[in-house]
Design a protein around this motif. Sequence first.
Motif, PDB file in Angstrom:
ATOM      1  N   HIS A 114      41.169  54.871  48.114  1.00 25.25           N
ATOM      2  CA  HIS A 114      41.365  55.694  49.145  1.00 25.25           C
ATOM      3  C   HIS A 114      40.601  57.024  49.202  1.00 25.25           C
ATOM      4  O   HIS A 114      39.658  57.719  50.055  1.00 25.25           O
ATOM      5  CB  HIS A 114      42.645  55.953  49.498  1.00 25.25           C
ATOM      6  CG  HIS A 114      43.048  57.221  50.330  1.00 25.25           C
ATOM      7  ND1 HIS A 114      42.997  57.382  51.828  1.00 25.25           N
ATOM      8  CD2 HIS A 114      43.580  58.392  50.028  1.00 25.25           C
ATOM      9  CE1 HIS A 114      43.080  58.398  52.394  1.00 25.25           C
ATOM     10  NE2 HIS A 114      43.679  59.069  51.215  1.00 25.25           N
ATOM     11  N   LYS A 163      36.767  56.682  49.001  1.00 22.69           N
ATOM     12  CA  LYS A 163      36.292  56.221  50.304  1.00 22.69           C
ATOM     13  C   LYS A 163      35.785  57.516  51.117  1.00 22.69           C
ATOM     14  O   LYS A 163      34.859  57.676  51.722  1.00 22.69           O
ATOM     15  CB  LYS A 163      37.007  55.228  50.989  1.00 22.69           C
ATOM     16  CG  LYS A 163      36.371  54.787  52.160  1.00 22.69           C
ATOM     17  CD  LYS A 163      37.139  53.636  52.825  1.00 22.69           C
ATOM     18  CE  LYS A 163      36.731  53.490  54.528  1.00 22.69           C
ATOM     19  NZ  LYS A 163      37.576  54.222  55.339  1.00 22.69           N
ATOM     20  N   GLY A 164      37.091  58.407  50.956  1.00 25.83           N
ATOM     21  CA  GLY A 164      36.819  59.554  51.688  1.00 25.83           C
ATOM     22  C   GLY A 164      35.716  60.561  51.017  1.00 25.83           C
ATOM     23  O   GLY A 164      34.982  61.017  52.050  1.00 25.83           O
ATOM     24  N   SER A 165      35.767  60.482  50.163  1.00 30.12           N
ATOM     25  CA  SER A 165      34.529  61.348  49.329  1.00 30.12           C
ATOM     26  C   SER A 165      33.081  61.045  49.711  1.00 30.12           C
ATOM     27  O   SER A 165      32.253  61.430  49.853  1.00 30.12           O
ATOM     28  CB  SER A 165      34.684  62.004  48.010  1.00 30.12           C
ATOM     29  OG  SER A 165      35.041  60.831  47.125  1.00 30.12           O
TER      30      SER A 165
END
Lengths: 146, 153
Positions: free
Chosen positions: B81, B84-86
């Motif tokens: 998670h 994926k965000g960064s």
Amino acid sequence: MSGNGASSSSLNMISGEDVVNNNLSALVVDDSPLLRLLHDIHLKKYGLKVQVAENGKVAVDLFHLGASFDLVLMDKEMPVMNGVEATKELRAMGVTSMIVGVTSKDGPGEQQAFMEAGLDYCFEKPLTPEIISFLLEELNKHNNKN
Amino acid sequence: MDFVNQLQRKFIDYSSSLHREGIVDDQFTQLRKLEDENSPHFVMEVASLFFEDCEKLINNMAIALEQKQGVDFKQIDECIHQLKGSSSSIGALRVKNACIAFRSFSDGQNREGCLRCLQQLSHEYSLLKNKLQTLFRLEKQIVAAGGSIPRVH
């Protein structure tokens, strides 16, 4: 201000050059140093004064100490105090800043729960220049009314 | 001057290849637009932070997948998670896509599938790091030769 889980495609975008704001302040709340830096630079580019906080508790403590911000970018998943808890606490304190949730989670249920905590808007990462322009335009409208 | 032009042409071609190969997407282009005289090394700083994040998270997932007493798939999911965000935020498209694929195996608590995905993720991260470091070296060469970094759209 009513909230909605708007996506960038449904927004009426304007050019970033039209919304340079020298009087607005923002608080970026995110446990990721990378995202704090990204949003910090992005918002400063539009002329905002920016502070950062690494979790929801730091953000809430800033408001308790008397700080105020026009815009709060609130990450959802953070240690110590997450974005949902922090948003609820800020609204319970009477904070009327525009609070915008930023999440990596894809599920609509996740965004809905975050919105119900008291957000004005919720977007998925990354925040694009178009989304930031939209938020600043909304902030300007809100401030002009007051 | 001809040498600077050659370097600039090389930079443009190399930047374009990163997009063509799907290494980076438009979000990376948007980041480059944020660079100015007040934050001239912004993209390099962001990339450094991203490399640190990636290495830490990949290492944490590798350790989690090797636990004899059982894999903590919740921890794996949290790592994916974050990554994926960064990766979305920096425009690292292939790394992001590797995270999306990884998540489906993590959700299914499939250890073998996760191990394969981790290998793929490590590969995509190494590729990205090498390519971006080459890009940044080209930038330094252009500046050292007295030229300016071309804008690539």
